[in-house]
Design a protein around this motif. Structure first.
Motif, PDB file in Angstrom:
ATOM      1  N   SER A 142       1.250  -1.631  -0.335  1.00 31.94           N
ATOM      2  CA  SER A 142      -0.239   0.546  -0.267  1.00 31.94           C
ATOM      3  C   SER A 142       0.826   1.364   0.275  1.00 31.94           C
ATOM      4  CB  SER A 142      -1.088  -0.226   0.970  1.00 31.94           C
ATOM      5  OG  SER A 142       0.148   0.368   2.155  1.00 31.94           O
ATOM      6  N   HIS A 143      -0.082   2.282  -0.217  1.00 25.37           N
ATOM      7  CA  HIS A 143       0.998   3.507  -0.157  1.00 25.37           C
ATOM      8  C   HIS A 143       1.271   3.980   1.478  1.00 25.37           C
ATOM      9  CE1 HIS A 143       1.868   8.043  -1.018  1.00 25.37           C
ATOM     10  NE2 HIS A 143       1.520   8.526  -0.084  1.00 25.37           N
ATOM     11  N   ALA A 144       0.284   3.289   2.162  1.00 25.60           N
ATOM     12  CA  ALA A 144       1.522   3.870   4.074  1.00 25.60           C
ATOM     13  C   ALA A 144       2.275   3.044   4.225  1.00 25.60           C
ATOM     14  CB  ALA A 144       0.511   3.532   4.422  1.00 25.60           C
ATOM     15  N   ASP A 145       2.649   1.556   3.412  1.00 23.98           N
ATOM     16  CA  ASP A 145       3.613   0.479   3.303  1.00 23.98           C
ATOM     17  C   ASP A 145       4.859   1.794   2.795  1.00 23.98           C
ATOM     18  OD1 ASP A 145       3.232  -2.559   4.946  1.00 23.98           O
ATOM     19  OD2 ASP A 145       1.818  -1.252   3.533  1.00 23.98           O
ATOM     20  N   PHE A 146       4.991   2.158   1.785  1.00 19.98           N
ATOM     21  CA  PHE A 146       5.759   2.412   1.903  1.00 19.98           C
ATOM     22  C   PHE A 146       6.121   4.199   2.317  1.00 19.98           C
ATOM     23  CE2 PHE A 146       6.699   6.545  -2.030  1.00 19.98           C
ATOM     24  CZ  PHE A 146       7.786   6.170  -2.593  1.00 19.98           C
ATOM     25  N   VAL A 147       5.417   4.863   2.158  1.00 21.02           N
ATOM     26  CA  VAL A 147       5.912   5.807   2.780  1.00 21.02           C
ATOM     27  C   VAL A 147       6.704   5.346   4.223  1.00 21.02           C
ATOM     28  CG1 VAL A 147       4.936   8.047   4.155  1.00 21.02           C
ATOM     29  CG2 VAL A 147       3.641   7.257   1.913  1.00 21.02           C
ATOM     30  N   LEU A 148       5.515   4.692   5.421  1.00 22.31           N
ATOM     31  CA  LEU A 148       6.332   4.133   6.215  1.00 22.31           C
ATOM     32  C   LEU A 148       7.845   3.322   6.260  1.00 22.31           C
ATOM     33  CD1 LEU A 148       3.029   5.678   6.936  1.00 22.31           C
ATOM     34  CD2 LEU A 148       2.985   3.934   9.142  1.00 22.31           C
ATOM     35  N   GLU A 149       8.055   2.928   5.562  1.00 20.42           N
ATOM     36  CA  GLU A 149       9.488   2.666   5.322  1.00 20.42           C
ATOM     37  C   GLU A 149      10.599   3.340   5.810  1.00 20.42           C
ATOM     38  OE1 GLU A 149      11.373  -0.742   2.069  1.00 20.42           O
ATOM     39  OE2 GLU A 149      11.447   1.056   1.693  1.00 20.42           O
ATOM     40  N   ALA A 180      -0.327   9.514   4.626  1.00 25.00           N
ATOM     41  CA  ALA A 180       0.117   7.900   5.424  1.00 25.00           C
ATOM     42  C   ALA A 180       0.607   8.846   6.691  1.00 25.00           C
ATOM     43  CB  ALA A 180       0.517   7.001   4.976  1.00 25.00           C
ATOM     44  N   GLY A 181       0.752  10.182   7.013  1.00 24.01           N
ATOM     45  CA  GLY A 181       2.023  10.553   7.990  1.00 24.01           C
ATOM     46  C   GLY A 181       1.212  11.571   8.964  1.00 24.01           C
ATOM     47  N   TYR A 182      -0.087  11.400   8.604  1.00 23.86           N
ATOM     48  CA  TYR A 182      -1.142  12.813   9.838  1.00 23.86           C
ATOM     49  C   TYR A 182      -0.650  12.176  11.042  1.00 23.86           C
ATOM     50  CZ  TYR A 182      -3.863  16.123  11.864  1.00 23.86           C
ATOM     51  OH  TYR A 182      -4.561  17.329  12.087  1.00 23.86           O
ATOM     52  N   TYR A 183      -0.798  10.544  11.809  1.00 24.77           N
ATOM     53  CA  TYR A 183      -0.779   9.928  12.393  1.00 24.77           C
ATOM     54  C   TYR A 183       0.818  10.659  13.096  1.00 24.77           C
ATOM     55  CZ  TYR A 183       3.740   7.642  11.041  1.00 24.77           C
ATOM     56  OH  TYR A 183       5.445   7.112  10.870  1.00 24.77           O
ATOM     57  N   SER A 184       1.751  11.246  12.770  1.00 25.47           N
ATOM     58  CA  SER A 184       3.217  11.834  13.101  1.00 25.47           C
ATOM     59  C   SER A 184       2.888  12.255  14.651  1.00 25.47           C
ATOM     60  CB  SER A 184       4.223  12.476  11.830  1.00 25.47           C
ATOM     61  OG  SER A 184       3.487  13.337  11.576  1.00 25.47           O
ATOM     62  N   TYR A 185       1.681  13.426  14.548  1.00 27.80           N
ATOM     63  CA  TYR A 185       1.829  14.279  15.301  1.00 27.80           C
ATOM     64  C   TYR A 185       1.187  13.798  16.949  1.00 27.80           C
ATOM     65  CZ  TYR A 185       1.141  18.659  12.252  1.00 27.80           C
ATOM     66  OH  TYR A 185       1.366  19.184  10.723  1.00 27.80           O
ATOM     67  N   ILE A 186       1.104  12.981  16.892  1.00 32.11           N
ATOM     68  CA  ILE A 186       1.012  11.928  18.069  1.00 32.11           C
ATOM     69  C   ILE A 186       1.994  10.723  18.217  1.00 32.11           C
ATOM     70  CG2 ILE A 186      -0.849  10.110  17.971  1.00 32.11           C
ATOM     71  CD1 ILE A 186      -1.781  11.958  20.524  1.00 32.11           C
ATOM     72  N   TRP A 187       2.999  10.666  16.921  1.00 31.04           N
ATOM     73  CA  TRP A 187       3.707  10.058  17.959  1.00 31.04           C
ATOM     74  C   TRP A 187       5.144  10.691  18.388  1.00 31.04           C
ATOM     75  CZ3 TRP A 187       4.736   4.898  16.098  1.00 31.04           C
ATOM     76  CH2 TRP A 187       6.227   4.451  15.904  1.00 31.04           C
TER      77      TRP A 187
END
Length: 693
Positions: A291-298, A620-627
Motif C-alpha cells: 500500500s501507499h502507507a507501506d511505501f511511506v512508513l518504510e 500516510a503521515g498525519y499520525y506523526s503528530y501523536i507519534w
C-alpha cells in the motif's frame, strides 16, 4: 499571463532577479523585484542547468565516487531549488491568480523533471556503483547517510522498474502533481468565498468584544460598514462556535466549515480525493509495496502501518470513553437549560466552554489581554535565549514578501550570525489556512563555511484592530511556540549537506522540536516573562495560571478523538489496494462507523479539506503528530527531572543531538543519544489526562 510569460522568456537572464546572485542583506530573496513573469523562465533555466550538470555526471569517464557522483548530484539542483523555494513559499503564503496559473502549469513539468533524474539509467548506474562500493571508500557518517538516502530515492522512484512500468510511473506522477495543486487551490478558494454576514445586534449575543470588533473591521474592509462579517478562517470561525448563543448560526457556520469542497460545484474535491488515493495505491503496487502507507512508513520511525495503527488504536481506546463522558456532561448542562435539545456537533465548542467555566471557573477569553502578540514573541525569544543562548534582533531594511511580515537576525551569544527568521502572522485571502514553518534557504556547508539558513513562520492569528493590538488565544500562543520550535530546528542545523539539513527528517520525527517547545508556553516561570496585561502591564495573576493549569486536561477526550479520527482516516485511505475504487463520503462514513466515533465529533479534517494528506505532504503521515508527542512528552520530562526547565546540560544535549543533527542519523539513534533510552508513552497519557491514575 501567457503573453507576459512569453515576453519574460525572451528577456535576457541578467534582468531576472531569480537568476542572479542576490545583492541583498544576508542574500535573502529581493521580493520587491520578483514579478510573476520571472518564474517561468527561471524554472526553465533551473531545470536546464540541472539537466546539463547531470549529463556531465553521467558522461564523465572517471570511476564513480562519492564526490564526483553523489556530491555532484546534491549540488546540481541548486539553481532550481533557489527558484522553487521562493515560488512555492509564495503560493502558500501570498499567492495570486498569476502564481496559481503558473503552479498548475509547472506541476506536471516539475514531476517530469524529477522523473527524468530518478529514472535516468546512466545516472542510477553510477549511484549504484558508489553505493555497492561504499565499504572501499573513506566516507564520513554523514556521507554514508547521504549516499543511502540518494540510493533509496532512486529505487523508491522506480529506477529498478522495466521501461513499461517506468512510463506508467511517469504518468501517475504527472497526474498526482496536478491533482495536489488543484486540491489546495480549491480549498483556499472555498475558504475565502464563504462569509456569514450579521446585521442584527441580537445575533451577536455571547460573542466577545474582540471578535465583534474584528468582524466589524472585516465587514468594513469588504464594503459592508455597519455589519459584522465572519469567515471560515480559524481566527473567526472557532471563537464564533465557542461563544455564539445563536444555535442556528452556530449550525450554519459549522456545516459551512465541515462541508468545504463538498458542495458539488467547481471547487468540489471528492473526485480529486478518490483519484489521489487510487493513484497512490497504484504507484505503491508498481514499486512492490502492499500500500501507499507501506511505501511511506518504510522511511519513517513507525516503519509499518501496523506499528502506527497500534499506537493510534491504543490511544483511541483510552480517549473515546473520555470523549463520551465529556458529551454526557454537556448534555446535562443542556438539559438543565430546559431547551429539550440534543447535543450536536455544532454545540460542542459552546457547551464545552460552559462546562469548563462551571468546573474550573476558567474563561480562556479572559486570558487574551495577557497574550499580546508582541509580548508573546518576546517571551519566545527569551525562552530560546535561556535554552540555547541565542538572540533575535529586528531588521528594518530587509526585503519582505508582504508588508505585515517582520524579519529578525538570529545570533549566537557571542554575536556569531546563525540565520534569518521571517514572521508572518495574520490571515489574508492570499494565504492558505493553518500555520507552518518553511525555509527560503536551508543550512549547509561549503568551502566558505556554514551557509546560514533563512526560515519563516507563517500563521493565521487574530489580527490587531483599530482600537487594540493583536491579542492571542491560549491555542494561538501554543501554535506560536510550536512553529517556533520548527524554526529552531531549521536555524540551529549544523550539517554539511542540504538534503540532510534541519527539518529534513522523517515526518514522525519532525514534530519533536516543534511540540517540545509547546511545553514551555504555559510554565509559570515562562508566563512571568511575557504574560503581561496589554493595558496595565500587570503580570498574569497566579490564580489565573492555576485555573489554566487545572483546566488544561479538560476536553482532551474531544481533542484526542478528533485528531485520532483524522489520523486513522488517513491510514485507511492509504492502505487501500491498487485498483480499489473509492467514494470518499461513503468511505469516510464506513471508517468512522467502524471506529465508533460519536456523532457529536467529526474528524479534525474531513476528506474534502484534509489538506495535510491530499496536498500538504503528510499522506500516510498525519499520525506523526501523536507519534512525536510520545517523544516530546518524554523529552520534556528530561528537563523536569532536573528540577530546572532551562537546565543548561539538558538543553545543550537536545541542541547537539537533535536540533543540530537534522537527518544525519536514524531518528531513534538521535533521540537515544539525547535521552539515553527509548521514549516512554506514559508521559503522553499523563499530559493528556488519559492515564488511569
Amino acid at each position: 499571463m501567457t503573453g507576459t510569460t512569453t515576453m519574460a522568456q525572451q528577456a535576457p537572464a541578467e534582468k531576472n532577479p531569480l537568476l542572479q546572485q542576490y545583492q541583498t542583506a544576508f542574500k535573502v530573496p529581493p521580493f520587491a523585484s520578483i514579478l510573476p513573469e520571472h518564474f517561468m523562465p527561471a524554472f526553465e533555466e533551473g531545470m536546464k542547468a540541472q539537466q546539463q550538470r547531470i549529463a556531465a555526471i553521467v558522461n564523465q569517464r572517471s570511476v564513480p565516487t562519492f564526490q564526483n557522483t553523489i556530491a555532484a548530484l546534491e549540488s546540481s539542483g541548486a539553481p532550481l531549488r533557489n527558484v522553487s523555494t521562493v515560488f512555492f513559499n509564495l503560493t502558500s503564503a501570498h499567492t495570486s491568480p498569476e502564481l496559481e496559473a503558473i503552479s498548475r502549469q509547472m506541476a506536471p513539468r516539475m514531476a517530469q523533471h524529477s522523473d527524468d533524474i530518478y529514472l535516468n539509467a546512466g545516472l542510477f548506474a553510477r549511484v549504484k556503483q558508489v553505493y555497492d562500493r561504499q565499504a572501499q571508500q573513506r566516507l564520513t557518517a554523514e556521507q554514508k547517510r547521504l549516499l543511502e538516502k540518494t540510493y533509496k530515492a532512486f529505487v523508491r522512484s522506480g529506477a529498478n522498474l522495466d521501461a513499461a512500468k517506468q512510463n506508467n510511473m511517469r504518468e501517475i506522477n504527472k497526474e498526482l502533481s496536478l491533482l495536489t495543486v488543484r486540491f489546495g487551490q480549491n480549498l483556499l478558494a472555498e475558504t475565502n468565498s464563504y462569509e456569514l454576514i450579521i446585521d442584527k445586534q441580537e445575533d451577536l449575543a455571547g460573542l466577545p468584544p474582540s471578535l465583534v470588533t474584528a468582524a466589524a473591521a472585516s465587514a468594513k474592509e469588504a464594503g459592508m460598514e455597519g455589519k459584522w462579517r465572519f469567515t471560515l478562517h480559524n481566527a473567526s470561525v472557532m471563537p464564533f462556535l465557542q461563544y455564539s448563543q445563536q444555535r442556528a448560526l452556530r449550525e450554519k457556520m459549522y456545516k459551512a466549515y465541515t462541508n468545504r469542497c463538498n458542495n458539488g460545484d467547481e471547487r468540489d474535491n471528492k473526485e480529486i480525493v478518490a483519484r489521489l488515493a487510487t493513484l497512490r495505491a497504484d504507484r505503491a503496487a508498481l514499486l512492490g509495496y502492499a500500500s501507499h502507507a507501506d511505501f511511506v512508513l518504510e522511511e519513517n520511525m513507525a516503519k509499518t502501518p501496523a506499528q502506527a495503527n497500534e499506537l493510534l488504536n491504543r490511544l483511541w481506546n483510552a480517549a473515546l470513553p473520555v470523549a463520551q463522558q465529556e458529551a454526557a456532561e454537556m448534555q446535562q448542562v443542556m438539559d438543565r437549560e430546559g431547551k429539550h435539545e440534543q447535543l450536536e456537533a455544532w454545540d460542542w465548542f459552546y457547551y464545552a466552554d460552559k462546562v469548563r467555566k462551571e468546573k474550573y471557573n476558567y474563561d480562556a477569553e479572559a486570558l487574551r489581554p495577557y497574550f499580546q502578540l508582541e509580548n508573546v514573541q518576546e517571551g519566545i525569544f527569551a525562552v530560546a535565549g535561556k535554552l540555547y543562548g541565542i538572540t533575535f534582533s529586528p531588521l528594518k531594511d530587509i526585503p519582505v514578501y508582504q508588508q505585515d511580515v517582520m524579519a529578525y537576525e538570529v545570533k549566537e551569544a557571542n554575536g556569531q550570525h546563525i540565520g534569518i527568521i521571517y514572521m508572518d502572522f495574520f490571515p489574508r485571502s492570499s494565504k492558505r489556512g493553518g500555520a507552518w514553518m518553511t525555509s527560503y534557504r536551508k543550512q549547509a556547508t561549503d568551502k566558505s563555511g556554514r551557509i546560514a539558513p533563512v526560515v519563516s513562520i507563517v500563521c493565521n492569528f487574530t489580527k490587531p484592530t483599530a482600537t487594540g493590538p493583536a491579542l492571542l488565544t491560549p491555542d494561538e500562543v501554543e501554535t506560536f511556540f510550536h512553529e517556533f520550535g520548527h524554526a529552531l530546528h531549521g536555524l540551529l542545523s549544523n550539517v554539511k549537506y542540504e538534503t540532510l539539513s534541519g527539518t529534513s527528517v522523517p515526518r514522525d520525527f519532525v514534530e519533536l522540536p516543534s511540540q517540545i517547545m509547546e511545553h514551555w508556553a504555559f510554565e509559570p516561570q515562562v508566563l512571568q516573562l511575557y504574560a503581561k496585561h496589554y493595558r496595565t502591564g500587570a503580570l498574569i495573576p497566579a490564580e489565573m495560571v492555576e485555573k489554566m493549569k487545572a483546566a488544561s486536561k479538560f476536553n482532551q477526550g474531544f481533542a484526542t478523538v478528533e485528531y485520532l479520527a483524522a489520523s486513522l482516516l488517513d491510514m485507511h485511505y492509504h492502505t487501500i489496494k491498487a485498483g480499489q475504487p473509492i467514494d470518499p463520503l461513503v468511505f469516510e462514513k464506513q471508517q468512522m462507523d467502524q471506529l465508533g466515533l460519536i456523532s457529536q465529533i467529526a474528524p479534525r479534517y474531513r476528506s474534502t479539506y484534509f489538506q495535510h494528506i491530499f496536498s500538504g505532504g503528510y499522506s500516510a503521515g498525519y499520525y506523526s503528530y501523536i507519534w512525536s508527542e510520545v517523544l516530546d512528552s518524554d523529552a520534556f520530562a528530561a528537563f523536569k527531572e532536573t528540577g530546572d526547565i532551562f537546565d543548561p546540560a539538558t538543553a545543550r544535549s537536545f541542541r547537539k543531538n537533535v536540533l543540530e543533527k537534522g537527518g544525519t542519523a536514524e531518528p531513534m539513534d538521535l533521540y537515544k543519544a539525547f535521552r539515553t533510552r527509548a521514549p516512554e508513552v506514559k508521559f503522553l497519557l499523563k499530559n493528556r489526562g488519559l492515564d488511569s491514575n
